[in-house]
Motif scaffolding. Sequence first.
Motif, PDB file in Angstrom:
ATOM      1  N   HIS A 107      19.250  63.280  44.777  1.00 57.82           N
ATOM      2  CA  HIS A 107      20.266  63.417  43.751  1.00 57.82           C
ATOM      3  C   HIS A 107      19.645  63.418  42.363  1.00 57.82           C
ATOM      4  N   TYR A 108      18.693  62.502  42.179  1.00 58.64           N
ATOM      5  CA  TYR A 108      18.059  62.402  40.870  1.00 58.64           C
ATOM      6  C   TYR A 108      16.667  62.987  40.910  1.00 58.64           C
ATOM      7  N   ARG A 109      16.547  64.112  41.612  1.00 58.04           N
ATOM      8  CA  ARG A 109      15.230  64.694  41.784  1.00 58.04           C
ATOM      9  C   ARG A 109      14.597  64.949  40.426  1.00 58.04           C
ATOM     10  N   ASN A 110      15.369  65.413  39.514  1.00 59.41           N
ATOM     11  CA  ASN A 110      14.842  65.554  38.170  1.00 59.41           C
ATOM     12  C   ASN A 110      15.936  65.168  37.195  1.00 59.41           C
ATOM     13  N   PRO A 111      15.526  64.905  35.976  1.00 59.98           N
ATOM     14  CA  PRO A 111      16.515  64.453  34.992  1.00 59.98           C
ATOM     15  C   PRO A 111      17.532  65.541  34.685  1.00 59.98           C
ATOM     16  N   ALA A 112      17.252  66.775  35.144  1.00 58.73           N
ATOM     17  CA  ALA A 112      18.160  67.871  34.848  1.00 58.73           C
ATOM     18  C   ALA A 112      19.572  67.572  35.335  1.00 58.73           C
ATOM     19  N   ASP A 113      19.684  66.893  36.502  1.00 58.77           N
ATOM     20  CA  ASP A 113      21.008  66.622  37.039  1.00 58.77           C
ATOM     21  C   ASP A 113      21.747  65.616  36.177  1.00 58.77           C
ATOM     22  N   ALA A 114      20.986  64.645  35.682  1.00 59.37           N
ATOM     23  CA  ALA A 114      21.589  63.679  34.771  1.00 59.37           C
ATOM     24  C   ALA A 114      22.073  64.405  33.524  1.00 59.37           C
ATOM     25  N   LEU A 115      21.293  65.411  33.131  1.00 58.91           N
ATOM     26  CA  LEU A 115      21.638  66.206  31.960  1.00 58.91           C
ATOM     27  C   LEU A 115      22.945  66.958  32.186  1.00 58.91           C
ATOM     28  N   ASP A 116      23.079  67.535  33.381  1.00 55.61           N
ATOM     29  CA  ASP A 116      24.318  68.253  33.707  1.00 55.61           C
ATOM     30  C   ASP A 116      25.513  67.328  33.586  1.00 55.61           C
ATOM     31  N   LYS A 117      25.340  66.119  34.123  1.00 53.83           N
ATOM     32  CA  LYS A 117      26.452  65.168  34.102  1.00 53.83           C
ATOM     33  C   LYS A 117      26.827  64.825  32.668  1.00 53.83           C
ATOM     34  N   ALA A 118      25.785  64.591  31.858  1.00 55.44           N
ATOM     35  CA  ALA A 118      26.044  64.235  30.465  1.00 55.44           C
ATOM     36  C   ALA A 118      26.784  65.371  29.757  1.00 55.44           C
ATOM     37  N   TRP A 119      26.360  66.590  30.037  1.00 57.70           N
ATOM     38  CA  TRP A 119      26.954  67.760  29.384  1.00 57.70           C
ATOM     39  C   TRP A 119      28.409  67.911  29.811  1.00 57.70           C
ATOM     40  N   ALA A 120      28.646  67.702  31.105  1.00 59.12           N
ATOM     41  CA  ALA A 120      30.022  67.800  31.605  1.00 59.12           C
ATOM     42  C   ALA A 120      30.880  66.710  30.963  1.00 59.12           C
ATOM     43  N   ALA A 121      30.285  65.519  30.806  1.00 55.87           N
ATOM     44  CA  ALA A 121      31.034  64.412  30.201  1.00 55.87           C
ATOM     45  C   ALA A 121      31.392  64.756  28.753  1.00 55.87           C
ATOM     46  N   PHE A 122      30.453  65.405  28.075  1.00 56.09           N
ATOM     47  CA  PHE A 122      30.684  65.809  26.689  1.00 56.09           C
ATOM     48  C   PHE A 122      31.875  66.766  26.613  1.00 56.09           C
ATOM     49  N   SER A 123      31.864  67.746  27.503  1.00 51.36           N
ATOM     50  CA  SER A 123      32.948  68.726  27.496  1.00 51.36           C
ATOM     51  C   SER A 123      34.278  68.048  27.821  1.00 51.36           C
ATOM     52  N   ARG A 124      34.251  67.118  28.772  1.00 52.65           N
ATOM     53  CA  ARG A 124      35.479  66.393  29.135  1.00 52.65           C
ATOM     54  C   ARG A 124      36.010  65.611  27.942  1.00 52.65           C
ATOM     55  N   LYS A 125      35.067  64.994  27.230  1.00 50.44           N
ATOM     56  CA  LYS A 125      35.476  64.197  26.091  1.00 50.44           C
ATOM     57  C   LYS A 125      36.180  65.078  25.053  1.00 50.44           C
TER      58      LYS A 125
END
Lengths: 305, 651
Positions: B567-585
């Motif tokens: 799941h956390y193979r690379n920080p890119a996935d964490a980045l996706d989540k953060a970006w999605a959270a930004f859009s949700r906000k």
Amino acid sequence: MPQRPANRLLEAASQIILGKTHELQLALSCLIARGHLLIEDVPGVGKTTLAHALARLIGLHFQRIQFTSDLLPADIVGVSIFDRDTSHFRFHPGPVFAQLILADEVNRATPKTQSALLEAMEERQITADGSTMPLPEPFFVMATQNPSSQIGTFPLPESQLDRFLMRIQLGYPDRSAERALLMGKARREIIEHQPPVITPDDLLALQEEAQSLLIAERLIDYVQDLLAATRQAGEYLGGLSPRAGLGLLAAARAWALIEGRDHVLPEDIQRVFPHIAAHRLQRAGDGRHPGPAELARLLQSVPLR
Amino acid sequence: MHPDTATDSLRRDQGSWLLGAAALTLAPHVDTLPTWVAVLAFGLLGWRASLLWRGRMATSKWLVLMLALAAGIAVRFEFGHFFGKDPGVALLAILLGLKLLETRTMRDIHAAVLLCFFLQLAVFLENQSPLFALLALGACLLSIGSLLALTDPHASQRERLRTSALLLVQGLPFMLTLFVLFPRVQGPLWGLPADAHRAVTGLSDSMSPGSIAELSQSSEIAFRAAFEEAPPPPHLRYWRGPVLTHFDGSTWRASRHERAEHPYYTPAGPQLRYQLTLEAHNQHWLLAMDFAGGPVDGIRFGSDYQALSVQPVRTRSRFELNAYPETPVGVDESSRVLDSARRLPADGNPRSRQLVAELSADTPTPAILLERVIDYLRQSELRYTLRPPLMREDSVDTFLFVAQRGFCEHFSSAFVFLMRAAGVPARVVTGYQGGEINPVDGSLVVRQSDAHAWAEVWLDGRGWVRVDPTALAAPQRIESGLSAALPAGEALPLLMRPEMAWLRTLRHQWDAASNHWNQWVLGYNQARQLELLSELGLDTPHWQVLIGGMMLAVLVVMAALLAWAMHYRNPADALDKAWAAFSRKLAHVGLERHPAEGPLDYGARLARARPLDASALQEITSRYAALRYRPPAPVHEVLELKRRIRKLNLR
């Protein structure tokens, strides 16, 4: 801080071609991506001025070829003439042996003549009488084309259109730009007094640099999605080719370089995409090229990854 | 690079890691290794370090071989044999130094690191204190770091340390699973059979002048007691050890006593519940506080009111006990016991006998006589000291009339002698008195220096009554402990000196930590395991079930780690989540990102729509653009972006 060469060039060009910064950046991207540019527009909007200005600003050896229905291939590539003194044929290079060529009204010439130019563009060399001569570097062709509705034209076949990396339209200037144009000095005069802002070597370095820009894997995915979208929808006769995809990446890199980045963003791809795609795509219904609004819709339909 | 052709593949930074790992691995062994072995091993490390720093190659193979032979012979002479733990560890320590000296190939380095791991494990054969565990853990961290330095020569030192720590943390769930579920055998986890019977400091079942004074020099912990409620006041803290009845003129010895599952008294009065953690002393007595209630599993009660364990206490053990300090004991004591509590040698200590004759001239009742003796002792200005003079002959006379100073054993011995001389049953009780409350965890820590001897007198109708003659001369001994009772200038064990208060605080904290370590790590035995498992709903599972469960748990942990890694193979996935959270906000204010919208375009649109937040919003979008499309994204920057998005407050 001295401006970077790409920005210097863009700024100087927009002093001459007023109100067309976006189109100028596209033209420069095409130049930096080592592509050739097709400008399709009504006469008198500054196509020739653009070619002149670029040649002048970079200090490129410039040749203009006015295409007419009686123009022959030899008029472009050159001709071998028998030399009495040496008893040999001697090759007289044609106007294609220049660094920046304006092929004006390219669709007025016969297909045979057109293809002579287009082959030179692709091969970047000329083969005549069994010997091969390389064309100079950098080598950049700007072809102008009148809208195909005009009479007495031989429209470029689709396969030939693919040789042009981009097709842009200059369009009429906006009101304020046009006023400045009308009130200012003649463009030709300005160009003649304009010193070069970068050298041909600078341009080669820019071309080199653009190739080394980072493209994240996700953007490759995105480009593939875009290509697939043109192929699958059934809206177009055939989709974009892998060559178009390569061109899209090269143009996006060049655009990003002018933007001053060392990596490509999706926006770079989106900016150049319509100009890469429009002349390569034909609508399934009427065989016409898609317009800007249609391509913008296509871009909207492909989500970023 | 072919492993065999490499001349000296050790780069300086790699070598530093390796030497650091080896040094930290050897450090805890210094305590137990023969001095020359420790000096040799560290000398070899130093030699290697100097070679490394001067950029020199490894030493010649012949020299290393000669050294190895010589060291082997020396070890053989030192221990007389090669078998067993001590010569084995000594040999390994030397071999580690030699291996480092001859490191030429990758394989050599790997072998050296493996040796380090083995030596880290071997530490626990000797000492299982938390400090040594920490040292071994540190050495393990450095060892993994040196392997990382080999595989990834370009990483920075900090990255290596971080990766190494991360690997250790990932091993943690496996360690815990195996620790909790691995079937336990009876006995200590690390103890070798020989360790359990070695001599330990503590009380014995006899007392001669000076024996307890000697004990009081030791600050070793005898036991700990954790009371459920507030600990009792100091004057109640009498921890009962052997009761000494037989006196031969110089030495007091325990008499035989009966044992039963129930106490020989009826517990009465207030009850104190506590948990006693007894250090191994290889004896039966539990040193329970007077007077223990029962019955308790595994505990017998002696007719002299001691609590005794069925098996000698060979490992640190825990007992749940009750104390009833106000219980009357021995009201109907048998005449046989009372007779032996009146017995004295036929002669010796004439002046004491003379004194008793004077005190009991008018044949007073035992209670009155007791008061007279106490008064006498109080008035005779006896001094309490850790360094009493030698009293060989007529020790009671010498103490009372000549030396006039002594330690608790002299006081109790003299008092009991006087009472017996007057025909009143009396006996010496040894044990511990007092103890120190650890302010960190509130438990009572009783050390060997709290060893004490007091007396019991039997009075008709009252039974055995405790009398502490030491308190007559030095009441502070009972109220405040040994250090307060001793005259100034008398040598105290270092840690008991009052000026060492800061050191004592530190020691308190360390004691509390080691207590937890003892209780939960070293003391995790079969009983505790079963207890824990039954709390989890597994009542006395068969060991096969246990092993099956353990394997299952390990598999589950492994799968979880794998899933986490995927799941956390690379920080890119964490980045996706953060970006999605930004859009949700931003969707809350109607500014959700269009799926095809690039970050810069989105940022520009946001800035136009919310000019007040423009800079914060564009900062986020441009950071995201750079992280997403200019790989690799450094983890800390992704975290920084996440933080900014979380903290984003739209005005």
